[in-house]
Design a protein around this motif. Structure first.
Motif, PDB file in Angstrom:
ATOM      1  N   SER A   1       0.796  -1.236   0.000  1.00  0.00           N
ATOM      2  CA  SER A   1       0.000   0.000   0.000  1.00  0.00           C
ATOM      3  C   SER A   1       0.825   1.281   0.000  1.00  0.00           C
ATOM      4  O   SER A   1       0.292   2.352  -0.296  1.00  0.00           O
ATOM      5  CB  SER A   1      -0.945   0.012   1.206  1.00  0.00           C
ATOM      6  OG  SER A   1      -0.207   0.090   2.416  1.00  0.00           O
ATOM      7  N   MET A   2       2.112   1.232   0.345  1.00  0.00           N
ATOM      8  CA  MET A   2       2.921   2.452   0.383  1.00  0.00           C
ATOM      9  C   MET A   2       3.529   2.676  -1.006  1.00  0.00           C
ATOM     10  O   MET A   2       4.490   2.030  -1.401  1.00  0.00           O
ATOM     11  CB  MET A   2       4.014   2.317   1.450  1.00  0.00           C
ATOM     12  CG  MET A   2       4.751   3.615   1.735  1.00  0.00           C
ATOM     13  SD  MET A   2       5.696   3.572   3.301  1.00  0.00           S
ATOM     14  CE  MET A   2       6.717   2.111   3.092  1.00  0.00           C
TER      15      MET A   2
ATOM     16  N   ASP B   1       8.110   1.363   9.770  1.00  0.00           N
ATOM     17  CA  ASP B   1       7.714   0.055  10.293  1.00  0.00           C
ATOM     18  C   ASP B   1       6.922  -0.775   9.283  1.00  0.00           C
ATOM     19  O   ASP B   1       6.713  -1.975   9.499  1.00  0.00           O
ATOM     20  CB  ASP B   1       6.868   0.230  11.567  1.00  0.00           C
ATOM     21  CG  ASP B   1       7.657   0.859  12.703  1.00  0.00           C
ATOM     22  OD1 ASP B   1       8.889   0.744  12.688  1.00  0.00           O
ATOM     23  OD2 ASP B   1       7.033   1.469  13.588  1.00  0.00           O
ATOM     24  N   TYR B   2       6.459  -0.143   8.204  1.00  0.00           N
ATOM     25  CA  TYR B   2       5.557  -0.833   7.285  1.00  0.00           C
ATOM     26  C   TYR B   2       6.185  -2.050   6.604  1.00  0.00           C
ATOM     27  O   TYR B   2       5.547  -3.111   6.539  1.00  0.00           O
ATOM     28  CB  TYR B   2       5.019   0.138   6.242  1.00  0.00           C
ATOM     29  CG  TYR B   2       4.095  -0.518   5.241  1.00  0.00           C
ATOM     30  CD1 TYR B   2       2.793  -0.867   5.594  1.00  0.00           C
ATOM     31  CD2 TYR B   2       4.529  -0.834   3.958  1.00  0.00           C
ATOM     32  CE1 TYR B   2       1.947  -1.494   4.691  1.00  0.00           C
ATOM     33  CE2 TYR B   2       3.703  -1.454   3.044  1.00  0.00           C
ATOM     34  CZ  TYR B   2       2.408  -1.789   3.414  1.00  0.00           C
ATOM     35  OH  TYR B   2       1.574  -2.405   2.520  1.00  0.00           O
ATOM     36  N   PRO B   3       7.416  -1.989   6.063  1.00  0.00           N
ATOM     37  CA  PRO B   3       7.949  -3.157   5.352  1.00  0.00           C
ATOM     38  C   PRO B   3       8.004  -4.416   6.216  1.00  0.00           C
ATOM     39  O   PRO B   3       7.599  -5.501   5.773  1.00  0.00           O
ATOM     40  CB  PRO B   3       9.347  -2.705   4.924  1.00  0.00           C
ATOM     41  CG  PRO B   3       9.233  -1.218   4.812  1.00  0.00           C
ATOM     42  CD  PRO B   3       8.317  -0.822   5.932  1.00  0.00           C
ATOM     43  N   ASP B   4       8.489  -4.304   7.435  1.00  0.00           N
ATOM     44  CA  ASP B   4       8.579  -5.477   8.306  1.00  0.00           C
ATOM     45  C   ASP B   4       7.191  -5.984   8.695  1.00  0.00           C
ATOM     46  O   ASP B   4       6.958  -7.197   8.772  1.00  0.00           O
ATOM     47  CB  ASP B   4       9.388  -5.147   9.555  1.00  0.00           C
ATOM     48  CG  ASP B   4      10.853  -4.887   9.244  1.00  0.00           C
ATOM     49  OD1 ASP B   4      11.416  -5.581   8.377  1.00  0.00           O
ATOM     50  OD2 ASP B   4      11.441  -3.973   9.860  1.00  0.00           O
ATOM     51  N   GLN B   5       6.270  -5.049   8.953  1.00  0.00           N
ATOM     52  CA  GLN B   5       4.918  -5.456   9.297  1.00  0.00           C
ATOM     53  C   GLN B   5       4.231  -6.147   8.117  1.00  0.00           C
ATOM     54  O   GLN B   5       3.467  -7.100   8.303  1.00  0.00           O
ATOM     55  CB  GLN B   5       4.102  -4.237   9.752  1.00  0.00           C
ATOM     56  CG  GLN B   5       2.723  -4.581  10.310  1.00  0.00           C
ATOM     57  CD  GLN B   5       2.791  -5.455  11.546  1.00  0.00           C
ATOM     58  OE1 GLN B   5       3.575  -5.193  12.455  1.00  0.00           O
ATOM     59  NE2 GLN B   5       1.982  -6.519  11.578  1.00  0.00           N
TER      60      GLN B   5
ATOM     61  N   GLY C   1      10.189 -19.483   3.477  1.00  0.00           N
ATOM     62  CA  GLY C   1      11.448 -19.476   4.205  1.00  0.00           C
ATOM     63  C   GLY C   1      11.709 -18.128   4.858  1.00  0.00           C
ATOM     64  O   GLY C   1      10.775 -17.403   5.243  1.00  0.00           O
ATOM     65  N   GLU C   2      12.959 -17.773   4.957  1.00  0.00           N
ATOM     66  CA  GLU C   2      13.320 -16.511   5.590  1.00  0.00           C
ATOM     67  C   GLU C   2      12.863 -15.331   4.748  1.00  0.00           C
ATOM     68  O   GLU C   2      12.957 -15.343   3.514  1.00  0.00           O
ATOM     69  CB  GLU C   2      14.838 -16.442   5.773  1.00  0.00           C
ATOM     70  CG  GLU C   2      15.313 -15.145   6.400  1.00  0.00           C
ATOM     71  CD  GLU C   2      16.821 -15.017   6.406  1.00  0.00           C
ATOM     72  OE1 GLU C   2      17.324 -13.990   6.893  1.00  0.00           O
ATOM     73  OE2 GLU C   2      17.493 -15.941   5.904  1.00  0.00           O
ATOM     74  N   THR C   3      12.339 -14.335   5.410  1.00  0.00           N
ATOM     75  CA  THR C   3      11.980 -13.087   4.727  1.00  0.00           C
ATOM     76  C   THR C   3      12.642 -11.930   5.467  1.00  0.00           C
ATOM     77  O   THR C   3      12.844 -11.983   6.670  1.00  0.00           O
ATOM     78  CB  THR C   3      10.462 -12.864   4.703  1.00  0.00           C
ATOM     79  OG1 THR C   3       9.975 -12.801   6.057  1.00  0.00           O
ATOM     80  CG2 THR C   3       9.758 -13.964   3.945  1.00  0.00           C
ATOM     81  N   ARG C   4      12.945 -10.900   4.703  1.00  0.00           N
ATOM     82  CA  ARG C   4      13.485  -9.694   5.334  1.00  0.00           C
ATOM     83  C   ARG C   4      13.271  -8.506   4.409  1.00  0.00           C
ATOM     84  O   ARG C   4      13.083  -8.673   3.193  1.00  0.00           O
ATOM     85  CB  ARG C   4      14.963  -9.852   5.662  1.00  0.00           C
ATOM     86  CG  ARG C   4      15.895  -9.803   4.490  1.00  0.00           C
ATOM     87  CD  ARG C   4      17.350  -9.914   4.952  1.00  0.00           C
ATOM     88  NE  ARG C   4      18.306  -9.623   3.889  1.00  0.00           N
ATOM     89  CZ  ARG C   4      18.721 -10.480   2.981  1.00  0.00           C
ATOM     90  NH1 ARG C   4      18.249 -11.733   2.998  1.00  0.00           N
ATOM     91  NH2 ARG C   4      19.593 -10.120   2.053  1.00  0.00           N
ATOM     92  N   ALA C   5      13.269  -7.339   5.017  1.00  0.00           N
ATOM     93  CA  ALA C   5      13.115  -6.090   4.261  1.00  0.00           C
ATOM     94  C   ALA C   5      14.389  -5.272   4.416  1.00  0.00           C
ATOM     95  O   ALA C   5      14.834  -5.012   5.534  1.00  0.00           O
ATOM     96  CB  ALA C   5      11.913  -5.305   4.764  1.00  0.00           C
ATOM     97  N   GLU C   6      14.958  -4.873   3.316  1.00  0.00           N
ATOM     98  CA  GLU C   6      16.162  -4.047   3.323  1.00  0.00           C
ATOM     99  C   GLU C   6      15.791  -2.638   2.873  1.00  0.00           C
ATOM    100  O   GLU C   6      15.251  -2.441   1.793  1.00  0.00           O
ATOM    101  CB  GLU C   6      17.207  -4.654   2.379  1.00  0.00           C
ATOM    102  CG  GLU C   6      18.530  -3.938   2.373  1.00  0.00           C
ATOM    103  CD  GLU C   6      19.512  -4.623   1.423  1.00  0.00           C
ATOM    104  OE1 GLU C   6      19.639  -4.155   0.272  1.00  0.00           O
ATOM    105  OE2 GLU C   6      20.124  -5.627   1.832  1.00  0.00           O
ATOM    106  N   LYS C   7      16.103  -1.650   3.717  1.00  0.00           N
ATOM    107  CA  LYS C   7      15.747  -0.257   3.421  1.00  0.00           C
ATOM    108  C   LYS C   7      17.009   0.548   3.168  1.00  0.00           C
ATOM    109  O   LYS C   7      17.952   0.494   3.953  1.00  0.00           O
ATOM    110  CB  LYS C   7      14.963   0.351   4.593  1.00  0.00           C
ATOM    111  CG  LYS C   7      13.589  -0.278   4.770  1.00  0.00           C
ATOM    112  CD  LYS C   7      12.983   0.033   6.120  1.00  0.00           C
ATOM    113  CE  LYS C   7      13.451  -0.930   7.173  1.00  0.00           C
ATOM    114  NZ  LYS C   7      12.713  -0.832   8.440  1.00  0.00           N
TER     115      LYS C   7
END
Length: 441
Positions: free
Chosen positions: A369-370, A379-383, A398-404
């Motif tokens: 949505s962003m 906080d939105y990407p991790d949420q 599997g593993e997920t992560r957000a890189e900013k």
């Protein structure tokens, strides 16, 4: 043999005659002396230690000695000098180029049988160049510990070390060698507004087992017990005396804190400055402060945290707030000022998704949505990833992560979402985060 002895005698005589024939080095008076490179020390102090006097004759060895004296202070990384004939050719102009030690610290004393005032007076008396902040060099520490030990009659060994009892406030502490005793018990006296049990319960969990120092104790009181009083309007509370004794039943020290609670204060005004105009409506009633209420400064600080949290969630990623108070003794009121530094507002940049197939990736982009250009919500990407996992949209996720990645020039933030092994569930019809549809196979 007589011939060889004669040659030696002639050679010795010739050397002596040559020595007497060499002219003495020319000596000229010092007409000017400059200092370059000093930032912490004044020119006057540097010249006092250097010992070079205007009008007195100087040669190279005088400058060598001046350099040596300055280096022995422990205040300099390096000292160089230059000298040349003066403009009128009748004297010498000199230059001292110094590089000072970079880090200087305040100092204090601990567990020594003399008052702070007496010890500082002794050090100031013997010190030509340093003041209340000193470098932690070997020369300085040795000079100071020797002066303290001499003042104490040689009965106490003293060490000097840089310690960080208070975060971000390193201090050189002069004290006897050996470890500090741990705090084993805490007690209070002089309190009336708050019960002793409440005070002990506020301090004991953070103090018991901590090596005792006066600075550490004051920091712990400010972080725990003070907030209890400031929540009751006792904004002038102080802890003027701390008695330290060996604990009777356990290993460590017993600490008794005298409390001076002071009068109760009411809230005057609370002003907030520095908030961007488009955010004013959102923070207007965030603290619900009312003039005349008990001056709960802890509530004011909590409100300041809420303001910065709101700003950061609206793209002001570097927002900070500082809370100050003005105490009015005449009517026992307190005005509070929250100064906000919002910084630039950041916006959503580019979204990249890694690990999904060509069919699944577009579906994830739809429910993100962003959008580009929106105020960035940190906080939105991790949420977003957390909600995907909670809703069970994928099998074998599997593993997920957000890189900013922040761009400090354009004030945009690019986001890259990483997915491990992920396969959409068949015919789930699950509604994805953002409330904008799902994935159907």
């Amino acid at each position: 043999m007589r011939f060889l002895a004669g040659l030696v005698a002639i050679g010795t005589l010739f050397a002596q005659q040559k020595k007497h024939a060499e002219p003495a080095p020319a000596v000229f008076p010092l007409e000017a002396l400059r200092v370059e490179g000093n930032k912490k020390l004044t020119v006057e102090k540097i010249l006092a230690v250097a010992g070079l006097k205007i009008g007195e004759p100087v040669i190279r060895t005088d400058f060598d000695d001046a350099r040596k004296r300055l280096m022995e202070t422990g205040a300099f990384q390096s000292v160089a000098y230059e000298f040349k004939p003066s403009m009128d050719q009748k004297g010498v102009d000199g230059l001292l180029r110094v590089v000072e030690v970079e880090y200087w610290f305040p100092y204090r004393f601990e567990d020594l049988p003399a008052t702070d005032e007496a010890l500082r007076a002794v050090l100031r008396k013997q010190e030509l160049i340093l003041d209340d902040r000193i470098p932690a060099t070997k020369e300085v520490i040795t000079r100071y510990t020797a002066a303290i030990e001499e003042f104490l009659g040689g009965k106490v060994e003293v060490t000097g070390k840089v310690m960080s009892d208070v975060p971000d406030q390193p201090t050189i502490v002069f004290r006897p060698p050996g470890a500090r005793p741990n705090i084993a018990e805490v007690h209070f006296e002089g309190n009336e507004v708050l019960p002793t049990a409440a005070l002990v319960n506020s301090l004991a969990p953070v103090a018991i087992g901590v090596p005792y120092s006066e600075a550490t104790m004051q920091e712990l009181l400010d972080a725990s017990t003070r907030s209890l009083y400031e929540g009751r309007g006792r904004v002038g509370v102080s802890f003027p005396k701390v008695l330290v004794e060996k604990a009777s039943k356990v290993d460590g020290v017993s600490v008794t804190i005298t409390v001076k609670e002071g009068p109760s204060y009411n809230l005057g005004s609370v002003k907030v400055t520095g908030v961007p105009p488009d955010e004013l409506d959102g923070i207007r009633n965030i603290g619900k402060w009312r003039a005349g209420d008990i001056a709960d400064l802890e509530n004011v600080r909590t409100g300041a945290i809420k303001i910065t949290d709101r700003l950061r969630n609206n793209g002001y990623l570097h927002a900070t707030a500082k809370t100050d108070k003005a105490i009015h003794e005449n009517d026992h009121t307190v005005d509070a000022l929250i100064t906000v530094t919002a910084g630039p507002q950041y916006h959503m940049g580019k979204l990249t998704i890694d690990g999904l197939d060509l069919l699944t990736e577009p579906q994830i982009r739809k429910v993100w949505s962003m959008k580009t250009g929106d105020p960035f919500r940190p906080d939105y990407p991790d949420q977003f990833l957390k909600d995907l996992r909670a809703q069970g949209v994928f099998e074998n996720l599997g593993e997920t992560r957000a890189e900013k990645t922040n761009d400090e020039k354009t004030h945009t933030v690019d986001v890259k979402l990483f997915f491990g092994v992920a396969k959409p569930k068949e015919k789930t019809g699950v509604k994805l985060p953002g409330g904008r549809g799902g994935i159907h196979q």
